[in-house]
Enzyme design. Structure first.
Site, PDB file in Angstrom:
ATOM      1  N   ARG A   1      -6.834  -1.837   7.342  1.00  0.00           N
ATOM      2  CA  ARG A   1      -6.123  -0.822   7.778  1.00  0.00           C
ATOM      3  C   ARG A   1      -6.048   0.632   7.151  1.00  0.00           C
ATOM      4  O   ARG A   1      -4.735   1.125   6.979  1.00  0.00           O
ATOM      5  CB  ARG A   1      -4.337  -1.384   7.611  1.00  0.00           C
ATOM      6  CG  ARG A   1      -4.297  -2.703   8.305  1.00  0.00           C
ATOM      7  CD  ARG A   1      -2.925  -3.172   8.375  1.00  0.00           C
ATOM      8  NE  ARG A   1      -2.799  -4.554   8.627  1.00  0.00           N
ATOM      9  CZ  ARG A   1      -1.894  -5.347   8.496  1.00  0.00           C
ATOM     10  NH1 ARG A   1      -1.120  -5.068   7.360  1.00  0.00           N
ATOM     11  NH2 ARG A   1      -1.626  -6.489   9.017  1.00  0.00           N
TER      12      ARG A   1
ATOM     13  N   ARG B   1      -0.234   3.911   8.956  1.00  0.00           N
ATOM     14  CA  ARG B   1       0.935   4.702   8.662  1.00  0.00           C
ATOM     15  C   ARG B   1       1.236   5.228   7.254  1.00  0.00           C
ATOM     16  O   ARG B   1       2.151   6.058   7.330  1.00  0.00           O
ATOM     17  CB  ARG B   1       2.067   3.646   9.249  1.00  0.00           C
ATOM     18  CG  ARG B   1       2.043   3.211  10.549  1.00  0.00           C
ATOM     19  CD  ARG B   1       3.154   2.309  10.855  1.00  0.00           C
ATOM     20  NE  ARG B   1       2.767   0.813  10.177  1.00  0.00           N
ATOM     21  CZ  ARG B   1       3.605  -0.301   9.882  1.00  0.00           C
ATOM     22  NH1 ARG B   1       4.669   0.041  10.548  1.00  0.00           N
ATOM     23  NH2 ARG B   1       3.157  -1.300   9.838  1.00  0.00           N
TER      24      ARG B   1
ATOM     25  N   ARG C   1       0.678  10.019  15.854  1.00  0.00           N
ATOM     26  CA  ARG C   1       1.281   8.804  16.610  1.00  0.00           C
ATOM     27  C   ARG C   1       2.605   9.450  17.216  1.00  0.00           C
ATOM     28  O   ARG C   1       2.790   8.845  18.561  1.00  0.00           O
ATOM     29  CB  ARG C   1       1.585   7.755  15.682  1.00  0.00           C
ATOM     30  CG  ARG C   1       2.542   6.536  16.119  1.00  0.00           C
ATOM     31  CD  ARG C   1       1.959   5.642  16.845  1.00  0.00           C
ATOM     32  NE  ARG C   1       2.919   4.424  17.291  1.00  0.00           N
ATOM     33  CZ  ARG C   1       3.161   3.427  16.676  1.00  0.00           C
ATOM     34  NH1 ARG C   1       2.406   3.124  15.422  1.00  0.00           N
ATOM     35  NH2 ARG C   1       3.876   2.440  16.830  1.00  0.00           N
TER      36      ARG C   1
ATOM     37  N   ASP D   1      -6.747  -2.850  17.930  1.00  0.00           N
ATOM     38  CA  ASP D   1      -5.932  -4.098  17.442  1.00  0.00           C
ATOM     39  C   ASP D   1      -6.647  -5.463  18.114  1.00  0.00           C
ATOM     40  O   ASP D   1      -7.212  -5.202  19.061  1.00  0.00           O
ATOM     41  CB  ASP D   1      -4.471  -3.900  18.167  1.00  0.00           C
ATOM     42  CG  ASP D   1      -3.483  -4.768  17.812  1.00  0.00           C
ATOM     43  OD1 ASP D   1      -3.388  -5.895  18.368  1.00  0.00           O
ATOM     44  OD2 ASP D   1      -2.641  -4.571  16.611  1.00  0.00           O
TER      45      ASP D   1
ATOM     46  N   TYR E   1      -1.150 -16.178  18.892  1.00  0.00           N
ATOM     47  CA  TYR E   1      -0.536 -15.055  19.562  1.00  0.00           C
ATOM     48  C   TYR E   1      -0.391 -15.474  21.085  1.00  0.00           C
ATOM     49  O   TYR E   1       0.761 -15.135  21.592  1.00  0.00           O
ATOM     50  CB  TYR E   1      -0.973 -13.591  19.299  1.00  0.00           C
ATOM     51  CG  TYR E   1      -0.680 -13.181  18.051  1.00  0.00           C
ATOM     52  CD1 TYR E   1       0.421 -12.263  17.747  1.00  0.00           C
ATOM     53  CD2 TYR E   1      -1.961 -13.077  16.978  1.00  0.00           C
ATOM     54  CE1 TYR E   1       0.431 -11.648  16.496  1.00  0.00           C
ATOM     55  CE2 TYR E   1      -1.552 -12.313  15.638  1.00  0.00           C
ATOM     56  CZ  TYR E   1      -0.663 -11.892  15.408  1.00  0.00           C
ATOM     57  OH  TYR E   1      -0.437 -11.269  14.186  1.00  0.00           O
TER      58      TYR E   1
END
Length: 346
Positions: A28, A32, A41, A78, A152
Site C-alpha cells: 500500500r 492515503r 483522490r 484493488d 468478499y
C-alpha cells in the site's frame, strides 16, 4: 551493439539471488499517507473512479517512487476488481468500505455474467507505468488469492472472521468449489494479462488465509494457489510469483513447499528468526516490519528493522511491511526506514 539490461535488485532477489542491500518496497505504498495521493483522490472523486482512470492510477502508482526511490512499484488497483469482472456489482460506501452484490448463493452464482472487459483499465495502467518507470525498478502486479476474494463475494463485504464464507465452505463445499474455480480461472488470466502488459512479477494477496483450520487451509488456500501458480508458470515461466498468506503462521511451511510460489511474504506476527529456520533454505522471503513500528519511528523503528535484517542476512530477502502502510504514517518515518535499510549492509 547489444544493450545490457539495467539490473533490477528486487527481481534478482525473487529469482533467488541475495543482494548485499535488501531491496525495499511497502505494501500500500501508493495511498492515503501521501498528500499528493489525497489531492488527486479529491480531484478524481471516489476510489473506483481513480482505479478505473488509467492515467490517474498510473500517477498514483508512481508517486511513492518519486518520494522514496523504492526498488519496487506496486500497481495501484484493488483485489475486488476480479469479482466485479466475474459479474458482481462493486461500489464503496463512504466510511464503511467495499460492497458487492448480489451475495453468492447457488442461484446468484449461476446467474452471474462475467465481464472481463472491466479489467481493461488495469492493463492500461500497467502500460502507462511501464513506459514511465525507472528501468532499475521492479514493477509488481497483483491479485487477491481465491479464498480471500471468495470471502468478499459470499458476504458482499468485508466480514468479521470471514464467518459467512467459512460456514459456506463447510455446509456447501460444492458451491464453494464452483465459486473458487471461477476465481482461479479469471485470476490466472488477469495475472497473465498484467504480465503481458508489462509487470515484472506478481503477488497473490491472501489477506484472510489466517481464518482457516489446517484442513480448510489446505483446501481453500494451498490448492487454489497451486493451480494459479502452475497455470501462470505454464504461460510465463520466467515471471516470479510472491505468495502472501496473511495469518498463516505455522502453516507457512506447507504453503511454501506445496504452492510453487517463488517467494513468501510474511506478516508482522511471524517471528523472522523462526521463519528463517523453518522455511526452505533458498526461498526468498518478503517482510515483515509491523506497520505500527513504522508509525512509532525513532529507536523503536530502528530496532525492529535491525532484527529483521539480521534474521534474513544469509537468505534472499525483500524488505517490506507485514501488511499495508497505514494512512497516519509520518512520511519522515518512511524516510528513516529507507535510510536504515540501505545503510545496513552498504
Amino acid at each position: 551493439m547489444t544493450q545490457i539490461p539495467t539490473p533490477k535488485p528486487l527481481l534478482e532477489t525473487l529469482r533467488g539471488n541475495r543482494q548485499a542491500v535488501p531491496p525495499l518496497w511497502l505494501m500500500r505504498q501508493a495511498g492515503r499517507y501521501l498528500p499528493e495521493y489525497r489531492a488527486l483522490r479529491a480531484e478524481k472523486g471516489g476510489f473506483l473512479d481513480l482505479v478505473n482512470d488509467s492515467e490517474a492510477a498510473a500517477e498514483v502508482t508512481l508517486q511513492p517512487l518519486r518520494r522514496f526511490g523504492f526498488d519496487g512499484s506496486i500497481l495501484f488497483s484493488d483485489i475486488l476488481v476480479v469479482p466485479n469482472a466475474l459479474g458482481q456489482d462493486l461500489w464503496f460506501e463512504t466510511g464503511e468500505g467495499p460492497r458487492l452484490a448480489p451475495k453468492i448463493d447457488r442461484a446468484t452464482l449461476s446467474s452471474l455474467q462475467p465481464a472481463p472487459e472491466r479489467l481493461e483499465p488495469v492493463y492500461g495502467t500497467v502500460r502507462r507505468v511501464k513506459a514511465a518507470l525507472d528501468p532499475a525498478v521492479t514493477f509488481l502486479g497483483f491479485a487477491g488469492a481465491p479464498w480471500t476474494v471468495a470471502t468478499y463475494m459470499v458476504a458482499g463485504q468485508g466480514s468479521r472472521e470471514q464467518a459467512e464464507a467459512r460456514r459456506l465452505a463447510y455446509l456447501d463445499p460444492e458451491l464453494m468449489t464452483a465459486l473458487v474455480d471461477r476465481i482461479v480461472t479469471l485470476t490466472t488470466d488477469y495475472l497473465c494479462a498484467q504480465i503481458e502488459a508489462g509487470v515484472d512479477a506478481v503477488q497473490l494477496f491472501d489477506s484472510w488465509a489466517g481464518s482457516l483450520s489446517p484442513e480448510q487451509f489446505e483446501r481453500w488456500v494451498i490448492a487454489p494457489t497451486t493451480r494459479i501458480v502452475e497455470a501462470a508458470k505454464a504461460r510465463h515461466p520466467d515471471t516470479p510469483i510472491i505468495g502472501f498468506p496473511k495469518g498463516a503462521g505455522g502453516k507457512l511451511v506447507a504453503y511454501a513447499e506445496a504452492t510453487g510460489v517463488d517467494a513468501v511474504g510474511l506478516d508482522e506476527t511471524v517471528d523472522p528468526v523462526w521463519a528463517n529456520a523453518a522455511l526452505p533454505r533458498d526461498l526468498p522471503v518478503q517482510g515483515n516490519l509491523d506497520p505500527l513500528a513504522l508509525i512509532a519511528g525513532g529507536e523503536t523503528l530502528d530496532r525492529a528493522v535491525d532484527r529483521i535484517l539480521a534474521a534474513f542476512a544469509d537468505r534472499p530477502h525483500i524488505f517490506n511491511l507485514g501488511h499495508g502502510i497505514q494512512q497516519d504514517t509520518p512520511i519522515a518515518h518512511v524516510e528513516q526506514l529507507v535510510a536504515r535499510v540501505r545503510r545496513s549492509q552498504a
